[in-house]
Structures are given as C-alpha cells and as structure tokens.
Write a protein that holds these residues in place. Structure first.
Motif, short mmCIF file in Angstrom:
data_model
loop_
_atom_site.label_atom_id
_atom_site.label_comp_id
_atom_site.label_asym_id
_atom_site.label_seq_id
_atom_site.Cartn_x
_atom_site.Cartn_y
_atom_site.Cartn_z
N LYS A 116 0.84 -1.21 0.00
CA LYS A 116 0.00 0.00 0.00
C LYS A 116 0.87 1.25 0.00
O LYS A 116 0.54 2.25 -0.65
CB LYS A 116 -0.91 -0.01 1.23
CG LYS A 116 -1.95 -1.11 1.22
CD LYS A 116 -2.80 -1.07 2.48
CE LYS A 116 -3.83 -2.19 2.46
NZ LYS A 116 -4.64 -2.21 3.71
N PHE A 117 1.99 1.19 0.74
CA PHE A 117 2.88 2.35 0.83
C PHE A 117 3.46 2.71 -0.53
O PHE A 117 3.51 3.89 -0.91
CB PHE A 117 4.00 2.03 1.82
CG PHE A 117 5.13 3.04 1.82
CD1 PHE A 117 4.95 4.30 2.36
CD2 PHE A 117 6.36 2.73 1.26
CE1 PHE A 117 5.98 5.22 2.34
CE2 PHE A 117 7.38 3.65 1.24
CZ PHE A 117 7.19 4.90 1.79
N GLN A 118 3.91 1.69 -1.30
CA GLN A 118 4.51 1.98 -2.60
C GLN A 118 3.50 2.60 -3.56
O GLN A 118 3.83 3.48 -4.35
CB GLN A 118 5.10 0.71 -3.20
CG GLN A 118 4.07 -0.31 -3.65
CD GLN A 118 4.66 -1.31 -4.63
OE1 GLN A 118 5.87 -1.42 -4.74
NE2 GLN A 118 3.82 -2.03 -5.32
N PHE A 119 2.24 2.13 -3.50
CA PHE A 119 1.24 2.68 -4.40
C PHE A 119 0.82 4.09 -3.99
O PHE A 119 0.31 4.85 -4.81
CB PHE A 119 0.01 1.76 -4.46
CG PHE A 119 0.19 0.59 -5.37
CD1 PHE A 119 0.20 0.74 -6.74
CD2 PHE A 119 0.38 -0.69 -4.85
CE1 PHE A 119 0.39 -0.34 -7.60
CE2 PHE A 119 0.57 -1.77 -5.69
CZ PHE A 119 0.57 -1.59 -7.06
N SER A 120 1.01 4.44 -2.72
CA SER A 120 0.69 5.80 -2.28
C SER A 120 1.73 6.79 -2.77
O SER A 120 1.48 8.00 -2.82
CB SER A 120 0.62 5.84 -0.75
OG SER A 120 1.91 5.60 -0.17
N ILE A 121 2.91 6.30 -3.16
CA ILE A 121 3.98 7.17 -3.66
C ILE A 121 4.07 7.10 -5.18
O ILE A 121 4.01 8.12 -5.87
CB ILE A 121 5.33 6.77 -3.03
CG1 ILE A 121 5.30 7.01 -1.52
CG2 ILE A 121 6.47 7.56 -3.68
CD1 ILE A 121 6.55 6.58 -0.80
N PHE A 122 4.20 5.89 -5.71
CA PHE A 122 4.39 5.74 -7.16
C PHE A 122 3.03 5.58 -7.86
O PHE A 122 2.58 4.47 -8.13
CB PHE A 122 5.30 4.54 -7.44
CG PHE A 122 6.73 4.77 -7.06
CD1 PHE A 122 7.61 5.35 -7.94
CD2 PHE A 122 7.18 4.42 -5.80
CE1 PHE A 122 8.94 5.58 -7.59
CE2 PHE A 122 8.49 4.64 -5.43
CZ PHE A 122 9.37 5.22 -6.33
N ASN A 123 2.40 6.73 -8.12
CA ASN A 123 1.12 6.74 -8.83
C ASN A 123 1.11 7.90 -9.81
O ASN A 123 2.00 8.76 -9.82
CB ASN A 123 -0.05 6.82 -7.85
CG ASN A 123 0.06 8.01 -6.91
OD1 ASN A 123 0.09 9.15 -7.34
ND2 ASN A 123 0.13 7.73 -5.61
N LEU A 124 0.07 7.96 -10.64
CA LEU A 124 -0.02 8.97 -11.70
C LEU A 124 -0.16 10.39 -11.15
O LEU A 124 0.30 11.34 -11.78
CB LEU A 124 -1.19 8.65 -12.62
CG LEU A 124 -1.00 7.44 -13.56
CD1 LEU A 124 -2.27 7.15 -14.32
CD2 LEU A 124 0.16 7.69 -14.52
N LYS A 125 -0.79 10.54 -10.00
CA LYS A 125 -0.95 11.88 -9.41
C LYS A 125 0.41 12.48 -9.05
O LYS A 125 0.68 13.65 -9.34
CB LYS A 125 -1.86 11.81 -8.18
CG LYS A 125 -3.32 11.54 -8.50
CD LYS A 125 -4.16 11.55 -7.23
CE LYS A 125 -5.63 11.29 -7.56
NZ LYS A 125 -6.47 11.28 -6.34
N VAL A 126 1.24 11.66 -8.41
CA VAL A 126 2.58 12.14 -8.04
C VAL A 126 3.41 12.40 -9.30
O VAL A 126 4.16 13.38 -9.37
CB VAL A 126 3.29 11.12 -7.12
CG1 VAL A 126 4.70 11.59 -6.79
CG2 VAL A 126 2.49 10.91 -5.84
N LEU A 127 3.27 11.53 -10.30
CA LEU A 127 3.99 11.72 -11.56
C LEU A 127 3.58 13.04 -12.22
O LEU A 127 4.44 13.80 -12.70
CB LEU A 127 3.71 10.55 -12.51
CG LEU A 127 4.35 10.64 -13.91
CD1 LEU A 127 5.86 10.73 -13.81
CD2 LEU A 127 3.93 9.45 -14.76
N SER A 128 2.29 13.33 -12.25
CA SER A 128 1.80 14.59 -12.84
C SER A 128 2.33 15.78 -12.08
O SER A 128 2.71 16.80 -12.67
CB SER A 128 0.27 14.60 -12.84
OG SER A 128 -0.25 13.52 -13.59
N PHE A 129 2.37 15.66 -10.74
CA PHE A 129 2.90 16.76 -9.92
C PHE A 129 4.38 17.01 -10.24
O PHE A 129 4.80 18.17 -10.38
CB PHE A 129 2.74 16.42 -8.44
CG PHE A 129 3.47 17.37 -7.52
CD1 PHE A 129 2.96 18.63 -7.25
CD2 PHE A 129 4.69 17.00 -6.96
CE1 PHE A 129 3.66 19.51 -6.42
CE2 PHE A 129 5.39 17.87 -6.13
CZ PHE A 129 4.87 19.13 -5.85
N LEU A 130 5.16 15.93 -10.36
CA LEU A 130 6.59 16.08 -10.63
C LEU A 130 6.84 16.70 -12.01
O LEU A 130 7.75 17.51 -12.17
CB LEU A 130 7.28 14.72 -10.55
CG LEU A 130 7.48 14.14 -9.15
CD1 LEU A 130 8.09 12.76 -9.22
CD2 LEU A 130 8.36 15.06 -8.30
#
Length: 475
Positions: free
Chosen positions: A102-116
């Motif tokens: 669950k922790f990895q999916f809370s970090i490596f997701n499309l929302k975080v990618l879009s933010f970066l």
C-alpha cells in the motif's frame, strides 16, 4: 572546441543505445521509459558541452543554449520516477509485505507523476530567466591551463538545487522497493538501476564545483549507459530464455476428435436442462437453505458450461485462450464450488493468502477446474478414523515462478504411485475413471507449468504446482 565535441559525442552514446533497445524491444513500455531517461542524460551532456564553446559562440548564445539543454537534467526527476512507476505498478504486483504494498502505491502513482512533471516545468521556466541563471563566466580548471564557461546562478537557483536533491530521494525509494520484489530479474534490474543512478548523481554533483571542470559527469554517463543497457538486455534475455524453456515443456492436450466433440455437445444439452430447472427452483418459494443449494447448483453449472465452451474452442482451434488473471480469486472460487464435497467429508480448507494479488497469464476456467479437482480429491483422501481433516493451500514466488502448495492431512499416497497417479485410468476408487489428475497434469503443462507430489505419508500429502509468473515485456 575539441572538448565540447568529445562531450557531445559521449552524450550521444546513451541515446543511441536507448534507440537500439527501443527497436529490439518494440512495444515494451519499460524500454520506452528507459529511452526517455537516456534521452534526458544526452541533453545533460549537451548542456555541459556548450560550456566549452568559448571563442566559437558568444556568451549570450552559450547562456541561452545552456538554459535550453538544461531540460535534460531538470526532467530527469520525473523520468526516473516514471521508469520506477512502470516497473512497480505495471510489472511487479507480487510483493509479500501488504503494508509496504500500500505504501509503494501511495507514492508511485499517476498523481505524483503529474505533480513532478508540473513542478519540473516550473523549475525549467525559472531556469530560462535571470532568476535561475544570470549568465556565464570564464573559469580556469584547477591544475590546468584550460578555461571554460561556468554558469552564474540567479536568486532562485536554490529551487533547482532542491529539485535536483529529490533525485537522490527517488533513487533511495526505488532501491528500497527493489528489495521487496519477488521476481529476481526485476529485482536485480531495479537494484542495478538504483546503484548506477546514484553513481551518476555523485558525478553530477562535481559539476557544481567550478574548479573541477565539467567532465566528471561524462565519465559517469559512459559507465551508467553501458551497465544499464547491459542489465536491461540481460533482464529481457533471461525472461525470454525461461519463456522458451517453458514452451519446450509444453504438451498439447490429446485431440479427442469427433467423439469428444459429440460428447461435449450432449453434455451441454443436458447442462441447459440443469440450468433451466435450477433457475426455476430459485424463483419459486423455497426455504432459504434450499435456495442456497440452488445457487450452488447454478454456480457449478456455470463453471461446467464455461469449461465446456473452452474445451470446444480447444478442439476447434487447438489452442487455449489466456488472459491476465488473479490466482487468489480463482483459488477462492474453486473452494466455494467444492463446498459441498468438503461439507460431505467434514473437511476444512485453509487458504494462506500471502499476496494481495497473484497475477499470471492463464485460462481461469481451466485453472478453476484444476484446483477444484485437487480439493475434491484431497477431501476424499480421509479415512473415517482421521480426526484432523484439513486442506492447506498456500502460494509462494521464487524468481519468475509461482508455487501453489496443496497439503492435506489425509491417508497419503504410496511412494511408488507418486508419478502414476497422473496417468490416465489410474485410480484407487471403485467408481472412478482415473481421468481427474491426468486432466490436471495436462492443463498445468498447457500453462507452461508442472505439478508433482512433493511428499506423502500416513500424515498427509503435499502436492506442488509450478506456474510461470507473467512476463512484463513483449515476447
């Protein structure tokens, strides 16, 4: 001028290697992610090369080119995130630790990618102004007569430094997650990628020191490019070799011809009658317990119909249809279908669900029947005097294979029968035909796997199924 040309040539190495990988592994999203990442490294080297064009271009042009090519190092952060995202989210769902899953999916997701991506664009636009880079100045390399241009940073350059430091954080995250991946080849690739990216980061830091020159990152680029491409090719080669080995072991189901096709046709006709009457019973005013029974009849009939449809296609097209399935769901559904046999024999099934999802390419109807047959056989392997009547099902992953263990506390199988139980017409039951386990063996072989008796005694039997874990690249 010569140094600038040399650095530019070095900068072309990663993109050329990445293009070759992209052509060889056409259609692989991981290859595309690696291509973008290597492209950013090439731009980074061109960014350094322009600083050695003193006397060839004016300071204004060099400043503009330096700002422009900084798109490479600036967008390396979202690109390394994207590469890790492709590996983690689309190719490695099998992680033992559920909380970590669950922790990895809370970090490596499309929302975080879009933010970066958005944040990187802001940093890059600031870099194009005097707030990020004012201009360039001439600097002499320590212990050398060589001069080159070094950028003069603006008041908001600290944003770029902060942005660059996040690269190190992402690499650490990627390395930690790589330790949790069960597929050995993916684990090694992500680990190697993390180590090499860390090396690239350290060499890149030396570029911020005026006296050291800007050649250190070029050395890091050569080392990184060669090791990463070699590691990626090795990863795909090992997966392909293992796939081919499994394919060699694959055996086709015997073609039963017109007789089997006629039998399937007649069974389907009878099944329609069962389906029709079970639905009518379900709609009538029956006690709740009886309605539950009609629901189970409908589920069993539905499984049989799906199995017959698949067998019809097999006879017609000589192939089995595969799709991405979750083995956890198939095992749970098989247990549900076998509930009547378990209840009749007073046997309890325990499923040790270690993984959140357990995905592979398979035919769900066939595998459901495989697990049902094994549960049914195990439930009938208990003599009356046995008090502990349990069936334990567990799963595990080793390298690129999924292991499914069926362990019961039944009366056991004689050692000299461990192999013959999978032969047709071999049975210890008076009313049996001895076709259940041969069917199981054939289906597992069709799935490029294997099934064997690992151990058996008067205390119970341990049967192990091996299935290939799904491959993430195009083969």
């Amino acid at each position: 001028m010569i140094i600038a040309f040399l650095i530019a040539i070095i900068g072309i190495i990663p993109i050329v290697l990445a293009i070759c990988v992209l052509i060889i592994y056409k259609g692989s999203e991981l290859a595309f992610a690696l291509f973008l990442y290597m492209l950013s490294i090439s731009f980074w080297q061109l960014d350094i090369a322009v600083l050695y064009l003193k006397g060839v271009l004016s300071e204004e042009v060099i400043t503009w080119l330096f700002r422009f090519f900084r798109v490479g190092p600036t967008f390396m952060i979202p690109l390394v995130f994207y590469l890790a995202y492709v590996l983690i989210n689309k190719h490695t769902t099998n992680i033992k630790n559920r909380s970590f899953h669950k922790f990895q999916f809370s970090i490596f997701n499309l929302k975080v990618l879009s933010f970066l991506v958005g944040w990187s664009l802001i940093v890059y636009l600031i870099n194009m102004t005097g707030l990020g880079i004012i201009g360039v100045k001439e600097v002499e390399i320590v212990n050398s007569n060589l001069n080159f241009y070094f950028p003069e940073y603006g008041p908001l350059n600290f944003l770029y430094l902060f942005h660059t430091s996040s690269f190190l954080i992402l690499i650490i995250f990627a390395f930690i997650i790589s330790r949790q991946i069960q597929n050995l080849y993916l684990k090694n690739f992500l680990g190697t990628f993390s180590y090499c990216s860390l090396l690239l980061f350290i060499f890149g830091l030396l570029n911020f020191i005026p006296g050291t020159g800007a050649l250190f990152s070029s050395l890091g680029t050569i080392i990184f490019s060669v090791i990463i491409v070699f590691s990626f090719v090795k990863l795909n080669t090992m997966l392909t070799v293992n796939y081919n080995r499994l394919m060699e072991r694959q055996k086709k189901l015997d073609n039963a011809g017109n007789l089997a096709a006629s039998l399937v046709h007649e069974v389907k006709n009878t099944l329609q009658i069962i389906n029709g009457y079970s639905k009518l019973l379900g709609e009538s005013h029956l006690p709740s317990e009886d309605k539950k029974m009609t629901v189970m009849i409908q589920k069993a009939a539905g499984q049989m119909e799906e199995l017959l449809n698949n067998y019809t296609k097999l006879l017609k097209y000589k192939s089995i249809e595969y799709k991405m399935v979750d083995l956890n769901e198939i095992i749970e559904q098989s247990i549900e279908i076998a509930a009547e046999f378990l209840q009749r024999n007073a046997v309890e099934v325990f499923f040790d669900k270690k993984y959140t999802t357990l995905k592979t390419y398979a035919n769900d109807a066939y595998l459901k029947q495989v697990f049902f047959n094994l549960i049914k056989n195990s439930s009938e392997a208990f003599s009356k005097e046995i008090s502990v009547r349990n069936i334990m099902i567990s799963t595990d992953i080793q390298v690129d294979r999924i292991f499914i263990h069926f362990t019961d506390t039944g009366k056991g199988i004689p050692a000299d029968h461990w192999n013959s139980i999978f032969d047709p017409f071999t049975t210890s039951k008076n009313e049996g035909l001895g076709l259940g386990l041969p069917f199981v063996k054939n289906i597992i072989l069709e799935h490029r796997g294997d099934i064997n008796v690992v151990d058996s005694s008067s205390k119970g039997t341990h049967i192990q199924i091996i299935l290939p874990q799904y491959s993430f690249s195009s083969l």
